[in-house]
Write a protein that holds these residues in place. Structure first.
Motif: not given
Length: 313
Positions: A28-31, A164-170
């Motif tokens: 989930i990072s880095p975006t 796909v790495r999501p852009e808006n994951v906390q």
């Protein structure tokens, strides 16, 4: 493949990372948003991170065995990253964990083990083969197998963001070391006793586990892919446990053997290397540290490339 194709289409350079639960945050990072907001990187460093993609392969509790399997599977598949990063901690090179039996029984595909009988330590190959024979004795061929190994469940849970790495994951940062609220500090202390007893009652660096690191290096050299082993930063409380139990001379000799084989090593827990000092338990750094961690690894890679270019000149 989707993530690799996307990186190529965007003109970004490709790296791969193999690790344990400490590497799960790479899913989930880095975006770009996280990199832009990261307080531990300057403008130039953010630009470097954004110019790269990292394809991640991480599972909770995994050792160098799983890194070995996944690395060779990717190379057999035809992946050719510019550099490979392999998580290396004291836990990665020992069998003295609660997870290893499950890892070797359910994390190594039978076809993979059969194809590498001459390379894998026989004790490990025998365990893999025996576990599959046991499974076949319980279930008829062609019959649907409803058994779900814990290891396979972990892989499914972490595979959600593989492509796909999501852009808006906390991200969950945890707390700065030494500034935890009382409840978190008490939790850390309560976790450490059982972990220390489990991992270090009879700790040793297992030569069989080390052999997997050497195999990764040799395949990387054959393909022209540098391999960098990185040691994750840990909370000072856990570092004190490592200082008490880990034979530093033995660890240094391990690193020297890997370097003599052609590998490279980066200790992200060494003083002055990292600015981000967030943790959400004694052994896991905060997810907000991933952009800087990725940059520090790329920084070492670039220095290796510069040195090799200078040697050629």
């Amino acid at each position: 493949d989707q993530k690799i194709d996307k990186a190529k289409a965007e003109g970004r350079r490709l790296s791969m990372n193999f690790g344990s639960s400490r590497s799960l945050a790479y899913y989930i990072s880095p975006t770009r948003t996280q990199v832009a907001d990261n307080e531990f990187l300057n403008t130039g460093e953010r630009s470097v991170v954004n110019s790269w993609e990292v394809v991640n392969s991480a599972s909770a509790g995994s050792s160098l065995l799983t890194a070995y399997v996944r690395f060779h599977q990717w190379m057999d598949h035809g992946a050719r990253p510019e550099v490979v990063f392999v998580e290396l901690s004291p836990v990665a090179v020992t069998r003295a964990t609660r997870w290893f039996t499950t890892e070797i029984k359910f994390g190594v595909p039978l076809r993979f083990a059969l194809g590498r009988l001459n390379e894998m330590p026989w004790a490990h190959s025998k365990t893999v083969l025996a576990s599959r024979l046991f499974a076949l004795s319980r279930y008829r061929l062609g019959e649907r197998d409803n058994f779900s190994a814990p290891w396979e469940m972990l892989i499914r849970m972490t595979a959600e963001h593989v492509a796909v790495r999501p852009e808006n994951v906390q991200l969950f940062p945890g707390f700065p070391a030494g500034k935890e609220p009382p409840a978190a500090a008490l939790l850390y202390l309560n976790m450490m006793g059982p972990m220390e007893a489990e991992l270090f009652t009879a700790y040793n660096i297992d030569p069989a586990m080390e052999s997997y690191a050497h195999s990764i290096i040799r395949r990387g050299k054959k393909l022209g892919i540098p391999v960098i082993f990185w040691r994750p930063p840990v909370h000072p409380l856990w570092q004190s446990v490592l200082n008490k139990h880990l034979n530093q001379t033995q660890w240094d000799r391990l690193i020297l053997r890997l370097e003599n084989e052609g590998g490279h090593y980066l200790d992200l827990g060494a003083p002055g290397v990292m600015q981000c000092n967030y943790f959400f338990d004694p052994v896991h750094f905060g997810q907000n540290c991933i952009p800087e961690i990725f940059y520090r690894k790329l920084q070492l890679y670039e220095s290796i490339q510069a040195k090799e270019a200078g040697d050629v000149d």
